[in-house]
Each structure stands twice: as C-alpha cells, then as structure tokens.
Motif scaffolding. Structure first.
Motif, mmCIF file in Angstrom:
data_model
loop_
_atom_site.group_PDB
_atom_site.id
_atom_site.type_symbol
_atom_site.label_atom_id
_atom_site.label_comp_id
_atom_site.label_asym_id
_atom_site.label_seq_id
_atom_site.Cartn_x
_atom_site.Cartn_y
_atom_site.Cartn_z
ATOM 1 N N ALA A 22 -19.273 36.264 -36.250
ATOM 2 C CA ALA A 22 -19.124 38.120 -36.696
ATOM 3 C C ALA A 22 -19.439 38.821 -36.045
ATOM 4 N N LEU A 23 -20.356 38.797 -35.181
ATOM 5 C CA LEU A 23 -20.942 40.161 -33.974
ATOM 6 C C LEU A 23 -20.186 39.786 -32.916
ATOM 7 N N SER A 24 -19.440 37.854 -32.644
ATOM 8 C CA SER A 24 -18.771 37.486 -31.414
ATOM 9 C C SER A 24 -17.657 38.838 -31.243
ATOM 10 N N ALA A 25 -16.530 38.662 -32.559
ATOM 11 C CA ALA A 25 -15.275 38.958 -32.852
ATOM 12 C C ALA A 25 -15.738 40.496 -32.741
ATOM 13 N N TYR A 26 -16.868 41.208 -33.012
ATOM 14 C CA TYR A 26 -16.678 42.434 -32.846
ATOM 15 C C TYR A 26 -17.117 42.866 -32.151
ATOM 16 N N PHE A 30 -5.837 39.586 -29.725
ATOM 17 C CA PHE A 30 -5.915 38.073 -30.500
ATOM 18 C C PHE A 30 -7.019 37.029 -28.803
ATOM 19 N N PRO A 31 -6.384 36.787 -28.302
ATOM 20 C CA PRO A 31 -6.750 35.783 -27.644
ATOM 21 C C PRO A 31 -8.558 35.660 -26.702
ATOM 22 N N PHE A 32 -8.526 36.957 -26.989
ATOM 23 C CA PHE A 32 -9.868 37.686 -26.378
ATOM 24 C C PHE A 32 -10.884 37.349 -27.210
ATOM 25 N N VAL A 33 -10.454 37.732 -28.837
ATOM 26 C CA VAL A 33 -11.463 38.264 -29.973
ATOM 27 C C VAL A 33 -11.303 36.340 -30.343
ATOM 28 N N LEU A 34 -11.046 35.704 -30.624
ATOM 29 C CA LEU A 34 -10.922 33.979 -30.713
ATOM 30 C C LEU A 34 -11.812 33.677 -29.600
ATOM 31 N N GLU A 35 -11.675 34.110 -28.210
ATOM 32 C CA GLU A 35 -12.400 32.809 -27.295
ATOM 33 C C GLU A 35 -13.671 33.701 -27.852
ATOM 34 N N GLY A 36 -13.917 35.301 -28.090
ATOM 35 C CA GLY A 36 -15.244 35.169 -28.553
ATOM 36 C C GLY A 36 -15.502 34.795 -29.155
ATOM 37 N N MET A 37 -15.165 35.053 -30.538
ATOM 38 C CA MET A 37 -15.588 34.614 -31.637
ATOM 39 C C MET A 37 -15.672 32.998 -31.919
ATOM 40 N N MET A 38 -15.391 32.040 -31.103
ATOM 41 C CA MET A 38 -15.034 30.594 -30.667
ATOM 42 C C MET A 38 -16.640 30.477 -29.821
ATOM 43 N N GLN A 39 -17.123 31.298 -29.103
ATOM 44 C CA GLN A 39 -18.455 31.421 -27.837
ATOM 45 C C GLN A 39 -19.474 31.506 -29.192
ATOM 46 N N GLY A 40 -19.293 32.245 -30.072
ATOM 47 C CA GLY A 40 -20.994 32.310 -30.734
ATOM 48 C C GLY A 40 -20.170 31.484 -31.744
ATOM 49 N N PHE A 41 -19.792 31.540 -32.086
ATOM 50 C CA PHE A 41 -19.813 30.262 -33.424
ATOM 51 C C PHE A 41 -19.863 28.364 -32.687
ATOM 52 N N VAL A 42 -19.856 27.791 -31.350
ATOM 53 C CA VAL A 42 -19.731 26.869 -30.636
ATOM 54 C C VAL A 42 -21.854 27.061 -30.587
ATOM 55 N N GLY A 43 -22.256 28.610 -29.823
ATOM 56 C CA GLY A 43 -23.459 28.225 -29.495
ATOM 57 C C GLY A 43 -24.585 28.526 -30.236
ATOM 58 N N ARG A 66 -6.860 27.901 -23.284
ATOM 59 C CA ARG A 66 -6.533 27.522 -21.889
ATOM 60 C C ARG A 66 -7.179 28.629 -21.386
ATOM 61 N N GLY A 67 -7.774 29.825 -22.108
ATOM 62 C CA GLY A 67 -9.011 30.673 -21.312
ATOM 63 C C GLY A 67 -9.780 30.102 -20.369
ATOM 64 N N TRP A 68 -10.736 29.046 -21.760
ATOM 65 C CA TRP A 68 -11.886 28.159 -22.222
ATOM 66 C C TRP A 68 -11.646 27.569 -20.919
ATOM 67 N N ARG A 98 0.738 30.272 -32.728
ATOM 68 C CA ARG A 98 0.274 28.713 -31.977
ATOM 69 C C ARG A 98 0.302 29.320 -30.181
ATOM 70 N N TYR A 99 0.490 29.966 -29.527
ATOM 71 C CA TYR A 99 0.825 30.486 -28.390
ATOM 72 C C TYR A 99 -0.782 30.886 -27.730
ATOM 73 N N LEU A 100 -1.174 31.806 -29.210
ATOM 74 C CA LEU A 100 -2.030 32.785 -28.895
ATOM 75 C C LEU A 100 -3.310 31.721 -28.941
ATOM 76 N N ILE A 101 -3.290 31.298 -29.715
ATOM 77 C CA ILE A 101 -4.698 29.865 -30.152
ATOM 78 C C ILE A 101 -4.709 28.927 -29.238
ATOM 79 N N SER A 102 -3.033 28.637 -28.343
ATOM 80 C CA SER A 102 -4.011 27.984 -27.293
ATOM 81 C C SER A 102 -3.948 28.567 -25.819
ATOM 82 N N GLU A 103 -3.720 30.170 -25.604
ATOM 83 C CA GLU A 103 -4.123 30.571 -24.643
ATOM 84 C C GLU A 103 -6.036 31.204 -24.687
ATOM 85 N N SER A 104 -6.243 31.080 -26.006
ATOM 86 C CA SER A 104 -7.614 30.937 -26.241
ATOM 87 C C SER A 104 -8.571 29.695 -25.669
#
Length: 295
Positions: free
Chosen positions: A273-277, A218-231, A14-16, A6-12
C-alpha cells in the motif's frame, strides 16, 4: 476498456524489463528494508507479550515448614491477607506443588528422593499499584520478618531487569520501524521518479495524444506496487523460514510466536500500500511539474 487495462499491465511489465538497472537495486533495498521492518515489528510484538506477562513476575512464594500444623494455616493466611500491598493469597499444599512440578519438569529429577521434597507454601500476588521492584522487595522483607516461613522468594532480578528496560524495549523497535517506513517511502519515490525520467518522452507523447491521467499513472503505480509486494513478500518468507527453523530447535520459542503469520501478512500489505501511494504521489507531482512548465 479491458483491452486498455491489458495494455497498461503489459506496459508495467515492459517497464520492469527495460529499466531493470533502476528497478533491481530498488527491489533489493525494499527487500532488505522490509526484512528489517518485519523483524522489528516481530520483536515489538514479543516485547508486548513480555509486558503482558510482567504482572506474573510480581508474585511472592513463602514456604512453610514441613511440620506446620494444619490448624495454623488458616491463621497464617488471614495475616497474609492483611499485609500491605498483597492482592491475593493462595495456599498450595505439598501434594499440589509436587503435581505441578511433574507437569512442568521431568519426573527423573525426583527419582533420587524417597519423599516429596517440596514443602507447602503460600503464593501471593501484589496489588497493581505496587507492581514495581522496590515494593516487591519490601513485601519479601516483611514476610521474612514475619517468622512463619522457612524461605521467601520472588523473581526480583527479572522484575528489575524488565522494569529498567521497559521503555527501551518499546521505544527502539518503534523508532526503527518508523525510520524504515520513511526509508521505504524515499526508495519507492526515487525508483518511480527515475523510471519517469527515463520514459519522459513516452509520458509526454501520451499526454499530448489525449491520454487520461489514469491511463498515464496506472503503469507507474502498478510498477511501484509490484516492487513493494515482491520485495516485502520475499523478505517475510525468509524471516518466516528462519523463525520456523529456530522454533523447531527451541520449543520455548515455538510457544511464543503465535500471530507471527498475521503480522508478516500485515507487513506485506503495508509495504504494498505504501508503494502504491507514493508511486501515485510521485507521478502526480511529475505531471503537475510538466503542466507548470508549459504554463
């Protein structure tokens, strides 16, 4: 464990919020690139659909005179079956031709005539090895010289156009799709790298505090995945809305967009998947560089 997740997700998230000046331009670029990628792949799917139907272009129709004797039809058919490059021969009677016309066109077009204006004809397909415009023209000329037909026709213009543009129709969408995938990879890498640099002190403190690689990455990978998914999700929703609007206005288009939803879903999965990788790769390279600096 769940508290850490939960902390890592919230950190992602927060990074946004904290680095939106870096993330929003990247998100917009991912959106535009994903939109072009989805459109390119949709166009490529349409090209393959056209190429699958290309064989139907190599069909010749030879129209018989209206007063042709019924007993001569079999002899004509026998001669046609022995023509060079002809694969199959089908006889279509005048009644069958009229019924087929009514299925595909409005009956109002026939109200001005009293009798059936469509004569009987033979429909012939070419063997696979002769499905090219030059052989199609040769078969047409040979049938015209045969003397038993009033008119011989075939879609030579369409067959020639498709044959000439076949390579370009496949090459350019594939080339554009590859370029867009490379562009997306660079955009994601750059976005994650800028986010890492802006939180360089936080990452180093987490490392010194004994944080595991998973805890840092984890926070940075999740952040990149979120960008790829939302976009990508926003882009395919826009493209889907445009295509549906066009399909309502053009019924012919509606019949040829089968599988578009699956294709758009694949685009979202691929970009995510590309964003996560590449987010993972970028964080790994950053941590490795920092380890080398200390050594």
């Amino acid at each position: 464990m769940f508290g850490q997740i939960r902390y890592l997700i919230s950190e992602s998230f927060r990074g946004w919020r904290q680095h939106r000046t870096v993330i929003l331009p990247s998100l917009l670029t991912i959106f535009l690139s994903s939109l072009l990628l989805a459109a390119s792949l949709a166009a490529l799917g349409g090209v393959f659909r056209i190429l699958r139907a290309e064989g139907s272009l190599y069909t010749v129709e030879a129209f018989l005179p209206e007063n042709v004797a019924a007993d001569s039809i079999g002899a004509i058919r026998n001669r046609l079956e022995h023509f060079r490059n002809i694969d199959s021969v089908e006889f279509v009677s005048a009644d069958s031709a009229l019924a087929d016309f009514r299925r595909h066109f409005s009956g109002e077009m026939l109200e001005l005539v009293d009798e059936n204006p469509i004569p009987p004809f033979f429909r012939m397909t070419l063997v696979p090895g002769a499905r090219n415009p030059s052989d199609l023209v040769d078969v047409m000329n040979a049938l015209s010289r045969e003397g038993s037909f009033e008119e011989v026709q075939a879609p030579v213009a369409w067959a020639t156009r498709v044959s000439e543009w076949k390579f370009k129709m496949v090459f350019w969408p594939i080339c554009l799709s590859v370029m867009l995938l490379v562009t997306l990879s660079l955009i994601i890498c750059n976005s994650v790298r800028l986010s890492l640099m802006s939180r360089k002190l936080l990452v180093e403190n987490m490392k010194y505090a004994g944080g595991s690689p998973f805890f840092i990455e984890f926070p940075f990978v999740l952040e990149g995945m979120m960008q790829g998914f939302v976009g990508s999700a926003l882009s395919v929703l826009l493209l889907g809305a445009v295509v549906n609007s066009l399909a309502r206005a053009m019924p012919m288009l509606a019949e040829n967009i089968g599988g578009l939803g699956i294709l758009l879903a694949l685009v979202v999965c691929m970009v995510t998947a590309l964003s996560a990788y590449f987010s993972y790769r970028t964080v790994q390279e950053f941590l490795l560089a920092k380890r080398n600096e200390r050594d």
